[in-house]
Design a protein around this motif. Structure first.
Motif, PDB file in Angstrom:
ATOM      1  N   THR A  27     112.376-114.915  -4.149  1.00 15.67           N
ATOM      2  CA  THR A  27     111.406-113.921  -3.668  1.00 15.67           C
ATOM      3  C   THR A  27     110.989-114.197  -2.222  1.00 15.67           C
ATOM      4  O   THR A  27     110.816-113.243  -1.436  1.00 15.67           O
ATOM      5  CB  THR A  27     110.164-113.886  -4.576  1.00 15.67           C
ATOM      6  N   SER A  86     100.580 -96.063   2.407  1.00 23.07           N
ATOM      7  CA  SER A  86     100.616 -97.301   1.613  1.00 23.07           C
ATOM      8  C   SER A  86     101.103 -97.025   0.200  1.00 23.07           C
ATOM      9  O   SER A  86     101.903 -97.798  -0.357  1.00 23.07           O
ATOM     10  CB  SER A  86      99.224 -97.940   1.566  1.00 23.07           C
ATOM     11  N   ALA A 123     105.137-107.848   0.201  1.00 21.98           N
ATOM     12  CA  ALA A 123     104.705-109.164  -0.276  1.00 21.98           C
ATOM     13  C   ALA A 123     104.099-109.055  -1.670  1.00 21.98           C
ATOM     14  O   ALA A 123     104.349-109.894  -2.542  1.00 21.98           O
ATOM     15  CB  ALA A 123     103.697-109.777   0.698  1.00 21.98           C
ATOM     16  N   VAL A 124     103.306-108.006  -1.893  1.00 18.86           N
ATOM     17  CA  VAL A 124     102.714-107.776  -3.218  1.00 18.86           C
ATOM     18  C   VAL A 124     103.810-107.547  -4.257  1.00 18.86           C
ATOM     19  O   VAL A 124     103.758-108.087  -5.371  1.00 18.86           O
ATOM     20  CB  VAL A 124     101.755-106.568  -3.181  1.00 18.86           C
ATOM     21  N   ILE A 125     104.822-106.763  -3.887  1.00 22.90           N
ATOM     22  CA  ILE A 125     105.933-106.498  -4.806  1.00 22.90           C
ATOM     23  C   ILE A 125     106.710-107.790  -5.082  1.00 22.90           C
ATOM     24  O   ILE A 125     107.158-108.030  -6.215  1.00 22.90           O
ATOM     25  CB  ILE A 125     106.878-105.431  -4.231  1.00 22.90           C
ATOM     26  N   CYS A 126     106.863-108.629  -4.072  1.00 21.49           N
ATOM     27  CA  CYS A 126     107.556-109.908  -4.264  1.00 21.49           C
ATOM     28  C   CYS A 126     106.776-110.808  -5.221  1.00 21.49           C
ATOM     29  O   CYS A 126     107.368-111.503  -6.056  1.00 21.49           O
ATOM     30  CB  CYS A 126     107.751-110.618  -2.924  1.00 21.49           C
ATOM     31  N   ILE A 127     105.446-110.794  -5.104  1.00 18.41           N
ATOM     32  CA  ILE A 127     104.620-111.574  -6.023  1.00 18.41           C
ATOM     33  C   ILE A 127     104.764-111.051  -7.445  1.00 18.41           C
ATOM     34  O   ILE A 127     104.893-111.825  -8.407  1.00 18.41           O
ATOM     35  CB  ILE A 127     103.140-111.539  -5.585  1.00 18.41           C
ATOM     36  N   ALA A 128     104.755-109.719  -7.585  1.00 21.84           N
ATOM     37  CA  ALA A 128     104.935-109.112  -8.913  1.00 21.84           C
ATOM     38  C   ALA A 128     106.307-109.470  -9.478  1.00 21.84           C
ATOM     39  O   ALA A 128     106.446-109.748 -10.680  1.00 21.84           O
ATOM     40  CB  ALA A 128     104.776-107.595  -8.817  1.00 21.84           C
ATOM     41  N   LEU A 139     104.432 -98.458  -1.571  1.00 19.73           N
ATOM     42  CA  LEU A 139     104.339 -99.169  -2.851  1.00 19.73           C
ATOM     43  C   LEU A 139     105.302 -98.588  -3.876  1.00 19.73           C
ATOM     44  O   LEU A 139     106.040 -99.323  -4.545  1.00 19.73           O
ATOM     45  CB  LEU A 139     102.907 -99.107  -3.381  1.00 19.73           C
ATOM     46  N   PHE A 144     102.847-106.171   3.971  1.00 23.59           N
ATOM     47  CA  PHE A 144     101.849-106.561   2.969  1.00 23.59           C
ATOM     48  C   PHE A 144     102.232-106.014   1.595  1.00 23.59           C
ATOM     49  O   PHE A 144     102.192-106.748   0.592  1.00 23.59           O
ATOM     50  CB  PHE A 144     100.467-106.031   3.363  1.00 23.59           C
ATOM     51  N   VAL A 145     102.614-104.745   1.549  1.00 23.19           N
ATOM     52  CA  VAL A 145     102.990-104.135   0.271  1.00 23.19           C
ATOM     53  C   VAL A 145     104.226-104.814  -0.293  1.00 23.19           C
ATOM     54  O   VAL A 145     104.299-105.090  -1.501  1.00 23.19           O
ATOM     55  CB  VAL A 145     103.236-102.620   0.439  1.00 23.19           C
TER      56      VAL A 145
END
Length: 212
Positions: A48, A8, A156-161, A12, A153-154
């Protein structure tokens, strides 16, 4: 569990380096210049989400794509490693890679929020060849649904950031000095080149096993 945590963390680092939300913030500002705040948020959202969907398709159906085109994983790892290395090398030089980023020297496209969200922001700035290659490399050698889920999932987190970096891009740029952005870009370039070399090494090892 330790293996999944390491995996993970590697995912990331890889996605954060190749997406570089902070480094792409100034590009976003330049492309959405003249749009209203609501339109800018709409562009950030559509770009995104589009990038996530593109990477999700390649992550989930990577094996099928390989079979359809007769591509072996070692060949993709080696070719992809070279491609990602070029992206990282350009970033190490403090430049935006022509195979991953929209060029500032090009004419800015007509100010259409929908068009800008898809091209050039979603493709190729966010979901360019380097990002796609990185995603398939993380999922291509692993058939576990858990690993694929972690990658999605990771990402998606990067896309949110990235979305947050875009929405607050003007404040971010005013807060972070250009020199710091350059340092971050070079660090991301170093990480990307290391990941690329590892991809090539794994590709060569898998090729030797495949053709023994």
């Amino acid at each position: 569990m330790d293996h999944l945590l390491v995996f993970s963390f590697n995912v990331l680092l890889g996605f954060f380096a190749i997406m570089n939300p902070i480094g792409n913030a100034p590009i976003f500002v330049g492309l959405v210049d003249g749009l209203t705040p609501d339109e800018q948020r709409s562009v950030a959202t559509k770009s995104t989400v589009t990038a996530f969907l593109i990477i999700a398709v390649f992550s989930i159906f990577g094996h099928l794509i390989f079979r359809v085109f007769g591509i072996t994983l070692p060949a993709f790892q080696i070719a992809g490693g070279v491609l990602v290395y070029l992206v990282g090398y350009q970033l190490l030089q403090g430049k935006q890679s022509p195979i991953h980023h929209f060029q500032s020297g090009q004419d800015k496209p007509a100010v259409d929020p929908d068009d800008i969200a898809i091209t050039p922001i979603a493709i190729p700035i966010l979901a360019g060849p380097g990002t796609i290659t990185t995603a398939i490399n993380f999922t291509g050698s692993r058939t576990s649904y858990l690993h694929t889920g972690i990658v999605l999932f990771v990402f998606a987190v990067i896309c949110i950031a990235t979305y947050l970096a875009f929405v607050y891009s003007e404040k971010l740029i005013s807060f972070i000095k250009p020199g710091i952005i350059k340092v971050i870009t070079r660090l991301m370039g170093l990480i990307i080149t290391v990941i690329a070399v590892q991809m090539i090494i794994e590709g060569v090892q898998n090729a030797i096993k495949l053709y023994k």
